[in-house]
Design an enzyme around this catalytic site. Structure first.
Site, mmCIF file in Angstrom:
data_model
loop_
_atom_site.group_PDB
_atom_site.id
_atom_site.type_symbol
_atom_site.label_atom_id
_atom_site.label_comp_id
_atom_site.label_asym_id
_atom_site.label_seq_id
_atom_site.Cartn_x
_atom_site.Cartn_y
_atom_site.Cartn_z
ATOM 1 C CE LYS A 190 9.823 -1.539 -17.191
ATOM 2 N NZ LYS A 190 11.190 -1.282 -17.030
ATOM 3 C CD GLU A 265 8.420 -6.579 -1.743
ATOM 4 O OE1 GLU A 265 7.939 -4.972 -0.827
ATOM 5 O OE2 GLU A 265 8.660 -6.944 -2.489
ATOM 6 C CB CYS A 299 11.613 -5.176 -0.285
ATOM 7 S SG CYS A 299 11.848 -6.499 -1.343
ATOM 8 C CD GLU A 396 11.409 0.573 0.966
ATOM 9 O OE1 GLU A 396 10.411 1.761 0.559
ATOM 10 O OE2 GLU A 396 11.008 0.169 1.575
HETATM 11 P P1 NAI Z 1 9.682 2.522 -8.580
HETATM 12 O O1 NAI Z 1 8.932 2.241 -7.867
HETATM 13 O O2 NAI Z 1 10.442 3.495 -9.863
HETATM 14 O O3 NAI Z 1 10.466 1.604 -10.101
HETATM 15 C C1 NAI Z 1 9.993 0.262 -10.019
HETATM 16 C C2 NAI Z 1 9.452 -1.158 -11.619
HETATM 17 O O4 NAI Z 1 8.390 0.247 -11.555
HETATM 18 C C3 NAI Z 1 11.109 -0.782 -12.327
HETATM 19 O O5 NAI Z 1 10.465 -1.149 -12.842
HETATM 20 C C4 NAI Z 1 10.253 0.499 -13.040
HETATM 21 O O6 NAI Z 1 10.468 0.840 -14.869
HETATM 22 C C5 NAI Z 1 8.758 0.762 -12.962
HETATM 23 N N1 NAI Z 1 7.930 1.872 -12.713
HETATM 24 C C6 NAI Z 1 8.228 3.462 -13.258
HETATM 25 N N2 NAI Z 1 7.479 3.670 -12.950
HETATM 26 C C7 NAI Z 1 6.255 3.440 -13.357
HETATM 27 C C8 NAI Z 1 4.898 3.735 -13.845
HETATM 28 N N3 NAI Z 1 4.453 4.466 -14.173
HETATM 29 N N4 NAI Z 1 4.215 2.863 -14.718
HETATM 30 C C9 NAI Z 1 4.868 1.296 -14.705
HETATM 31 N N5 NAI Z 1 5.491 0.651 -14.026
HETATM 32 C C10 NAI Z 1 6.101 2.226 -14.041
HETATM 33 O O7 NAI Z 1 11.261 2.358 -8.239
HETATM 34 P P2 NAI Z 1 12.294 3.677 -7.925
HETATM 35 O O8 NAI Z 1 12.327 4.727 -8.228
HETATM 36 O O9 NAI Z 1 13.781 2.484 -8.930
HETATM 37 O O10 NAI Z 1 12.911 3.570 -7.023
HETATM 38 C C11 NAI Z 1 13.200 4.488 -5.849
HETATM 39 C C12 NAI Z 1 12.469 4.207 -4.182
HETATM 40 O O11 NAI Z 1 11.492 3.062 -4.211
HETATM 41 C C13 NAI Z 1 13.304 2.939 -3.505
HETATM 42 O O12 NAI Z 1 14.192 4.141 -3.059
HETATM 43 C C14 NAI Z 1 12.775 2.549 -2.494
HETATM 44 O O13 NAI Z 1 12.723 3.249 -1.795
HETATM 45 C C15 NAI Z 1 11.687 1.866 -3.640
HETATM 46 N N6 NAI Z 1 11.889 0.012 -3.810
HETATM 47 C C16 NAI Z 1 11.369 -0.737 -3.451
HETATM 48 C C17 NAI Z 1 11.507 -1.606 -4.441
HETATM 49 C C18 NAI Z 1 10.642 -3.206 -3.243
HETATM 50 O O14 NAI Z 1 11.254 -4.069 -3.033
HETATM 51 N N7 NAI Z 1 10.287 -3.127 -2.967
HETATM 52 C C19 NAI Z 1 12.457 -1.786 -5.253
HETATM 53 C C20 NAI Z 1 12.703 -0.936 -5.494
HETATM 54 C C21 NAI Z 1 12.979 0.334 -5.704
#
Ligand code: NAI
Ligand code: MG
Length: 494
Positions: A190, A265, A299, A396
């Protein structure tokens, strides 16, 4: 299938060889059952450039059925050598399509072309690494009671779920889907709703390379719909997730209902620690690049720079000089930084900048004057003299913002370095070998670099965090252990 001739105007239509508004399930292109679509925007221009499916529970159900089908047929009976060969062919197809994949990623994610190409190359390297590694995963024989022979087998979990973010789609597909396929799992991916194009492209290349139907399925959609459906699905035997801490907790909670393992992660607040005896000029490019790469949406970005007082002024001055030269512009113009992924991410970063208004700004970069108004650009900012407990030094930000923090001695450096809830990557800059060893042991972090900094390092290096940065290890051989289960066989033969 080859890269476009230079004459053709580069547009998404010219570069796409598949219909991105479909899901990839059982090696077929299928519309989401609801028929719903999501718009795809180019972060550099703010313009809509394509559409993807808004998959949900129904499409996840189909994907999991197809994955189960794969496990009980050709894929489930494949040998490590056969899987390695397929992975290697996928890697070669990825390389042959470097320009096309980089263009798609640059348009979809806003990543400067050079960085997008580096991601393509990393994706190919993951395929090569796991192709070569998978037939070297051995079990053990274990001395036991008289008359016994005991040995261990490494077996696939079954269907694995992969929920990935938008910041490095290709690299994260490589490290998680690549390792899971190598061990014989059947995967359901996904991708993030903001960044699905290269995930779909990868799936088609995998099909072309001979990956059997159902071994890789891709369902684009929203996190709360397709993502949540995948995380809680009873057919899934392992979930890997990269993204925010909050969603990571939800994934772990959902997986706990089925008592299946998760790999999380979740980012960090990774420090680089510069001591007075360091080679400062060697350090400076690493200090800055690790903060601004991918516009700080990494990240393993190094967002905290800890500097010992004797070289503090020099380091801030030299970093500031680099910041002044940083240019931000459209991804296809390949500046130092592209835009952020979305308006929402831009406002998250701007809120943090607002919270830092009491801090001294050491230097800033600049946005190209002709960068489109509706692109999500932010100026990279270097803050100095930041107290270690300031919100900008604790949370972050996920944007091109670094804080410089002074320290007096090794003890204080360690205290500040370990003084956040995260622990993903750290680096130590010093010529003192004993200090290198001491610090490397005492820093709470999944990776420690000495006199360099690799944002996550190469494909060979195990990667993952402690604390809020998550748990489990991806990359290298470790991922092959994570994406498999050990079975112990004890034979009594007398
Ligand atoms: P997110 O954690 O919401 O999204 C990451 C993935 O999780 C996407 O594929 C999203 O569709 C999915 N997702 C979202 N809600 C979900 C749920 N309830 N159940 C299952 N899957 C779900 O991150 P977002 O909103 O894009 O970014 C917000 C913050 O998260 C950023 O500002 C950053 O701080 C952090 N982040 C960290 C990352 C890393 O590499 N560790 C990557 C992206 C975001
Ligand atoms: Mg979200």
């Amino acid at each position: 299938m080859n890269s476009t001739s230079g004459k053709e105007k580069d547009t998404i239509e010219n570069q796409l060889w598949f219909d991105p508004s479909l899901c990839f399930i059982g090696n077929q292109w299928l519309p989401a059952k609801s028929g719903k679509l999501l718009d795809v925007y180019d972060p550099s221009t703010g313009e809509q450039i394509s559409k993807i499916s808004r998959g949900d529970q129904a499409d996840i159900d189909s994907a999991i059925s197809q994955a189960k089908f794969a496990l009980s047929n050709e894929w489930g009976n494949s040998t490590a050598v056969e899987r390695g060969r397929i992975l290697y062919r996928i890697g070669q197809l990825v390389l042959e399509n470097t320009d096309r994949l980089a263009f798609l990623e640059a348009s979809d994610v806003g990543k400067p072309l050079k960085q997008a190409k580096a991601d393509v190359s990393a994706l190919a390297r993951y395929m090569e690494f796991y192709a070569g590694a998978v037939d070297k995963v051995h079990g053990n024989t274990i001395p036991f009671l008289d008359g016994y022979t005991v040995y261990t087998l490494r077996e696939a979990h079954g269907v694995t779920g992969h929920i990935i973010p938008w910041n490095y789609p290709m690299q994260i597909i490589g490290r998680s889907v690549g390792a899971a396929l190598a061990m014989g799992n059947a995967t359901v991916l996904k991708p993030a709703e903001e960044a699905c194009l290269t995930a779909l492209a990868f799936a088609d290349l995998a099909r072309q390379a001979g990956l059997p139907a159902g071994a890789l399925n891709v369902v684009p959609g929203l996190g709360t719909e397709a993502g949540a459906a995948l995380a809680r699905h009873r057919g899934v035997r392992h979930v890997s997730f990269t993204g925010s801490v909050n969603v990571g907790k939800q994934i772990q909670t959902a997986a706990a209902q089925n008592v299946v393992p998760v790999t999380l992660e979740l980012g960090g607040k990774s420090p680089q620690i510069v001591f007075e005896d360091a080679d400062i000029d060697a350090a400076i490019p690493y200090l800055v690049n690790a903060g601004i790469q991918n516009a700080g949406q990494t990240c393993s970005a190094s967002s905290r720079i800890l500097v010992q007082q004797g070289v503090y002024k020099e380091v801030v001055h030299k970093m500031a000089e680099r910041y002044r030269q940083l240019r931000v512009g459209p991804a296809l113009q390949d500046r130092d930084l592209g835009p952020l992924i979305s308006r929402r991410q831009k406002s998250i970063v701007e809120d943090y900048l607002e919270k830092g208004r009491d801090l001294p700004i050491a230097s800033q970069g600049s946005i190209d004057a002709d960068a489109p108004n509706r692109g999500h650009y932010v100026v990279p900012v270097l803050f100095s003299d930041v107290p270690p407990d300031h919100v900008l030094a604790q949370q972050e930000i996920f944007g091109p913002v670094q804080v410089v923090i002074p320290f007096v001695d090794e003890g204080e450096a360690l205290q500040i370095a370990n003084g956040t809830d995260y622990g993903l990557v750290a680096s130590i800059w010093t010529r003192d070998g004993a200090r290198q060893m001491r610090m490397a042991k005492k820093i709470r972090s999944g990776q420690v670099f000495i006199n360099n900094y690799g944002a996550g390092g190469g494909v060979e290096l195990p990667f993952g965090g402690t604390g809020l940065s998550g748990h489990g290890r991806e990359k290298g051989f470790e991922a092959l252990y994570g994406f498999s289960q050990l079975k112990t066989v004890a034979a009594l033969h007398g």
